[in-house]
Design an enzyme around this catalytic site. Structure first.
Site, PDB file in Angstrom:
ATOM      1  N   GLN A 184      22.689 -17.346  -5.309  1.00 15.16           N
ATOM      2  CA  GLN A 184      22.632 -18.097  -4.055  1.00 15.16           C
ATOM      3  C   GLN A 184      21.277 -18.789  -3.918  1.00 15.16           C
ATOM      4  O   GLN A 184      20.229 -18.150  -4.011  1.00 15.16           O
ATOM      5  CB  GLN A 184      22.849 -17.192  -2.849  1.00 15.16           C
ATOM      6  CG  GLN A 184      23.029 -18.002  -1.562  1.00 15.16           C
ATOM      7  CD  GLN A 184      23.008 -17.173  -0.299  1.00 15.16           C
ATOM      8  OE1 GLN A 184      22.017 -16.551   0.015  1.00 15.16           O
ATOM      9  NE2 GLN A 184      24.125 -17.179   0.428  1.00 15.16           N
ATOM     10  N   TYR A 220      19.000 -20.807   8.226  1.00  7.38           N
ATOM     11  CA  TYR A 220      18.015 -21.269   7.243  1.00  7.38           C
ATOM     12  C   TYR A 220      18.078 -22.794   7.134  1.00  7.38           C
ATOM     13  O   TYR A 220      18.746 -23.456   7.915  1.00  7.38           O
ATOM     14  CB  TYR A 220      18.222 -20.535   5.919  1.00  7.38           C
ATOM     15  CG  TYR A 220      18.051 -19.037   6.093  1.00  7.38           C
ATOM     16  CD1 TYR A 220      16.824 -18.514   6.491  1.00  7.38           C
ATOM     17  CD2 TYR A 220      19.119 -18.159   5.946  1.00  7.38           C
ATOM     18  CE1 TYR A 220      16.667 -17.144   6.706  1.00  7.38           C
ATOM     19  CE2 TYR A 220      18.963 -16.797   6.156  1.00  7.38           C
ATOM     20  CZ  TYR A 220      17.732 -16.295   6.534  1.00  7.38           C
ATOM     21  OH  TYR A 220      17.574 -14.955   6.768  1.00  7.38           O
ATOM     22  N   ARG A 235      27.930 -21.849   1.354  1.00  9.22           N
ATOM     23  CA  ARG A 235      28.244 -20.894   2.419  1.00  9.22           C
ATOM     24  C   ARG A 235      27.874 -21.496   3.767  1.00  9.22           C
ATOM     25  O   ARG A 235      26.763 -22.027   3.937  1.00  9.22           O
ATOM     26  CB  ARG A 235      27.476 -19.586   2.204  1.00  9.22           C
ATOM     27  CG  ARG A 235      27.937 -18.458   3.132  1.00  9.22           C
ATOM     28  CD  ARG A 235      27.143 -17.183   2.899  1.00  9.22           C
ATOM     29  NE  ARG A 235      27.936 -16.006   3.184  1.00  9.22           N
ATOM     30  CZ  ARG A 235      27.460 -14.903   3.777  1.00  9.22           C
ATOM     31  NH1 ARG A 235      26.198 -14.840   4.152  1.00  9.22           N
ATOM     32  NH2 ARG A 235      28.236 -13.869   4.000  1.00  9.22           N
ATOM     33  N   GLY A 259      29.603  -6.926   2.466  1.00 10.73           N
ATOM     34  CA  GLY A 259      28.186  -6.701   2.247  1.00 10.73           C
ATOM     35  C   GLY A 259      27.817  -5.240   2.146  1.00 10.73           C
ATOM     36  O   GLY A 259      27.713  -4.681   1.055  1.00 10.73           O
TER      37      GLY A 259
END
Length: 353
Positions: free
Chosen positions: A98, A179, A226, A310
């Site tokens: 990622q 982000y 994503r 996760g």
């Protein structure tokens, strides 16, 4: 649940099942951003899932936000990641790295150059961050110039190439969770007046340019992204146009023929249904807090092609085997999520242990 264990084609890769390890920051790289031997062991232990998506990995010095996160833009980074990808492949798994640029979610003490963070606009997130000196408020970032935005697109392109050099099966662009890519979507973080701010099309432009550049560099069938529509964290507010921006993104990105779209879902079911209709390639769905008895429901209904988990994968290296056997799961230890060494990283027991 049986459909979870059927094979599925994702880009140029055929996965053995439809379970995905979601990306999770672990802050265990060295201070040059190189993942170590424990990282190779950690990921290899979890290689029975169809696809591993690694922790967020910065594409440049400016891209680092947190302490001890890995990079993928130097020869040393490539060398470290080669150990990880080789270990995963030797264990029969597949791995996408990622690519994550933290943008304004950065503290100068955590970066190699100790400079102010960069972002769409000079707007602080209003949040603290852990540093070697303890918790500190995140300072306001410096707004990227238009030329720097374009250079950042190239940083993603270069880091994608380095990820493939390191043996990754592909890359996932982090366009979620507050982000840099996500910051461009949100009026609360993006007050630009150039072609990267204002309208829906302009605020989506950076994400589309990054994804297009990466796909051009390594192939669309090794490129994924994503998104987390509706995420409100660290001062991010997508505004009333947020759902329409997501629909626009879905339609535009679908044209590229990517390996997959990964959605971190926060409850807007009509929007999720719309995205599913717009998106023609594989869709990975990650629902935070999904319970054990709900595993497989979205694949069974056809809403998703794969499901990402996760903490359950973090705490259960043999997650797939436990599901098949209907065995109990280890609980994740939140105290060891970030930093440290083996404890809480490679010491969770498997059923056979």
């Amino acid at each position: 649940m049986n459909r979870l264990f059927s094979s599925v084609r994702v880009g140029r890769t055929t996965l053995s099942n439809r379970l995905v390890m979601a990306p999770m920051t672990r802050s265990r790289a060295d201070y040059a951003g190189v993942p170590g031997d424990l990282a190779a062991r950690y990921y290899a232990e979890r290689a029975s899932v169809g696809l591993i998506v690694t922790e967020g990995t910065q594409p440049s010095d400016d891209g680092q936000g947190y302490l001890a996160t890995p990079g993928i833009y130097t020869d040393a980074h490539v060398g470290g990641w080669k150990k990880v990808t080789s270990a995963v492949h030797d264990a029969g798994g597949h791995v996408f790295i990622q690519l994550m640029h933290a943008g304004r979610m950065s503290h100068p003490d955590n970066t190699p150059h100790h400079r102010q963070g960069v972002a769409p606009s000079a707007i602080a997130p209003g949040a603290p961050m852990f540093t070697a000196k303890g918790m500190q408020d995140i300072p306001a970032p410096r707004a990227l110039t238009t030329a720097e935005v374009r250079q950042t697109v190239q940083d993603f392109r270069t880091s994608a190439r380095r990820a493939i050099e390191a043996g990754a099966d592909g890359v996932e662009i982090h366009g979620a969770n507050g982000y840099l890519v996500h910051q461009f979507f949100a009026p609360s973080a993006n007050a630009r007046t150039d072609e990267y701010g204002g309208s829906i099309e302009n605020r989506a432009r950076f994400a589309i340019e990054v994804t297009s550049a990466v796909a051009d560099e390594i192939g669309a069938d090794r490129t994924a992204i994503r998104l987390s529509p509706g995420t409100a964290m660290w001062g991010i507010d997508e505004g009333a146009e947020g759902p329409d921006l997501c629909r626009y993104l879905g339609a535009e990105l679908d044209k590229l023929g990517l390996a997959y779209l990964h959605i971190l879902h926060h409850g807007n079911e009509p929007l999720l249904t719309d995205i599913r209709k717009l998106w023609k390639q594989p869709l990975i769905l990650n629902r935070p807090g999904r319970s054990r008895d709900q595993i497989g429901a979205d694949v069974a209904s056809g809403l998703a092609d794969l499901e990402a988990y996760g903490q359950m994968v973090l705490a259960n290296p043999d997650f797939v085997a436990r599901l098949k056997a209907n065995a109990p799961m280890n609980d994740a230890d939140r105290n060891t999520f970030f930093g440290g060494a083996a404890q809480g990283y490679v010491d969770y027991p498997a059923l056979s242990a």
